[in-house]
Each structure stands twice: as C-alpha cells, then as structure tokens.
Design an enzyme around this catalytic site. Structure first.
Site, PDB file in Angstrom:
ATOM      1  N   GLU A  10      69.240 120.528 -13.990  1.00  0.00           N
ATOM      2  CA  GLU A  10      68.688 119.198 -13.712  1.00  0.00           C
ATOM      3  C   GLU A  10      69.580 118.118 -14.312  1.00  0.00           C
ATOM      4  O   GLU A  10      69.822 117.083 -13.691  1.00  0.00           O
ATOM      5  CB  GLU A  10      67.266 119.066 -14.285  1.00  0.00           C
ATOM      6  CG  GLU A  10      66.296 120.096 -13.782  1.00  0.00           C
ATOM      7  CD  GLU A  10      66.209 121.359 -14.644  1.00  0.00           C
ATOM      8  OE1 GLU A  10      65.171 122.030 -14.590  1.00  0.00           O
ATOM      9  OE2 GLU A  10      67.182 121.673 -15.368  1.00  0.00           O
ATOM     10  N   CYS A  47      65.159 118.287 -20.189  1.00  0.00           N
ATOM     11  CA  CYS A  47      65.194 117.914 -18.777  1.00  0.00           C
ATOM     12  C   CYS A  47      63.935 117.162 -18.351  1.00  0.00           C
ATOM     13  O   CYS A  47      64.014 116.274 -17.501  1.00  0.00           O
ATOM     14  CB  CYS A  47      65.433 119.147 -17.914  1.00  0.00           C
ATOM     15  SG  CYS A  47      67.099 119.818 -18.190  1.00  0.00           S
ATOM     16  N   HIS A  63      72.327 121.817 -18.415  1.00  0.00           N
ATOM     17  CA  HIS A  63      71.258 122.405 -17.608  1.00  0.00           C
ATOM     18  C   HIS A  63      71.395 121.909 -16.170  1.00  0.00           C
ATOM     19  O   HIS A  63      72.028 120.883 -15.912  1.00  0.00           O
ATOM     20  CB  HIS A  63      69.891 121.997 -18.154  1.00  0.00           C
ATOM     21  CG  HIS A  63      69.535 122.676 -19.434  1.00  0.00           C
ATOM     22  ND1 HIS A  63      68.262 122.645 -19.959  1.00  0.00           N
ATOM     23  CD2 HIS A  63      70.274 123.414 -20.312  1.00  0.00           C
ATOM     24  CE1 HIS A  63      68.226 123.333 -21.087  1.00  0.00           C
ATOM     25  NE2 HIS A  63      69.440 123.800 -21.324  1.00  0.00           N
ATOM     26  N   CYS A 105      62.975 122.130 -18.828  1.00  0.00           N
ATOM     27  CA  CYS A 105      62.744 122.364 -20.254  1.00  0.00           C
ATOM     28  C   CYS A 105      62.023 121.195 -20.909  1.00  0.00           C
ATOM     29  O   CYS A 105      62.197 120.039 -20.527  1.00  0.00           O
ATOM     30  CB  CYS A 105      64.068 122.645 -20.974  1.00  0.00           C
ATOM     31  SG  CYS A 105      65.197 121.242 -21.052  1.00  0.00           S
TER      32      CYS A 105
END
Length: 187
Positions: free
Chosen positions: A92, A129, A90, A118
């Site tokens: 982040e 995240c 992801h 998320c």
C-alpha cells in the site's frame, strides 16, 4: 460490529484470538450487504490484479508478499507490491508513494490490498498502512485476507479503518490465491 475491548481482556472474559474471531464473524456478516453485480465484478478483477502484483515480491522469511492497486472511476491510478523499492516498503505504501498526496482522485478511490493493511509497523520510522490510507482520504478498501498473527499478534487494520468511516470489503473467496505466495511462512 465488535471491536477489541481491553476491559474485557483484562477481566479475562476473552483473549485476543477469540476477540479477533468474533470480529471476523461480525465483519463477514456486515460485509455481506448486497453490492451491485458490476461493483462485485470490478472488485474481483482488481483484486486478481493485486494478487499478480504480489507475485512480484522478492521472497522474505520476515514479511508477507502483498500486492496493492489503487483505482478511481474504473481507472488504475497506481500499483505496488511489498519490497518493490526497498526491503521495508509495504504494498500500500509503494502504491501511495507513486501518487501526489493531494491528488483529488483519492477522495473517490478504492485501494485493493491482498492482505489487511497493517495497523502497526516493525519499522517505527514508517507509518502503518492504515494511517497512510486514512491520510490519503481513500474511502474504500478491499482485502482478500486478514493478517494472521505470524508477525503481528493483533492487527486491527480493518477495525481502525472502519472506526474512521472507511468502507472495508472482504473477498474471502480470493484469500487462498492471495496467500499462495506466502505458503513458506507460518500462516
């Protein structure tokens, strides 16, 4: 601020969609507090940068294209985007992976993410995240749009961050630009 309440859901008085809409209204009101014009301009500038990083994402039918920028004291510390280093990473996560977890600048940093971080992952071996942001000690998160129910029925990333004292700012006027590279998905 309204949080997801399983008891209310069990009583049938509210469903996840209605609860999420209620949270969004309350959160928009709470994030409307006056900020300095300088901070607001910096937030917009860094979010536009995160949107440009999101445009680098390899397209996917099973995940959003997201960009992230980590900033402290006006300087960009790190950037990342979805699927930057592997198919499951992801934005982040990619940005945080480039920094030493003990970097003292993180305690005063802001992470800009084009999408709400998320609160759960499809890949159970990877931390959400929101957990990564909390572990890093980042006190401020700026997002452009909330995660729709395309892949996660009830993302509560913003709520989880706020519950842990993180300031979350939403820039809904940049949501359309942040969504633009995801229009092939059902939003």
């Amino acid at each position: 601020m309204t949080f997801y309440d399983p008891a209310r859901l069990a009583r049938g008085s509210v469903g996840p969609s209605a609860e999420r809409s209620s949270r969004r209204s309350a959160d928009s009101e709470s994030s409307a507090s006056p900020e300095s014009a300088e901070q607001s301009a910096a937030d917009r500038r860094h979010m536009l940068e995160a949107i440009e990083w999101a445009r680098r994402c390899p397209p996917s039918e099973t995940a959003f294209s997201v960009g992230a920028v980590i900033v402290a004291d006006g300087a960009v510390l790190s950037t990342g985007y979805s699927r930057e280093t592997d198919a499951k990473v992801h934005a982040e996560e990619a940005a945080l992976n480039k920094l030493d977890p003990d970097d003292p600048r993180l305690a005063a940093a802001t992470i800009y993410s084009t999408l709400e971080p998320c609160s759960q992952r499809g890949t159970v071996t990877r931390s959400p995240c929101t957990d990564r942001i909390l572990a890093a000690g980042i006190p401020r998160v700026v997002i452009a749009w909330r995660e729709p129910s395309t892949f996660v029925t009830n993302c509560v990333g913003v709520e989880k961050l706020r519950e842990h004292g993180v300031t979350v700012v939403e820039l809904p006027d940049l949501a359309e630009a942040a969504m633009s590279m995801n229009r092939h998905l059902e939003l």
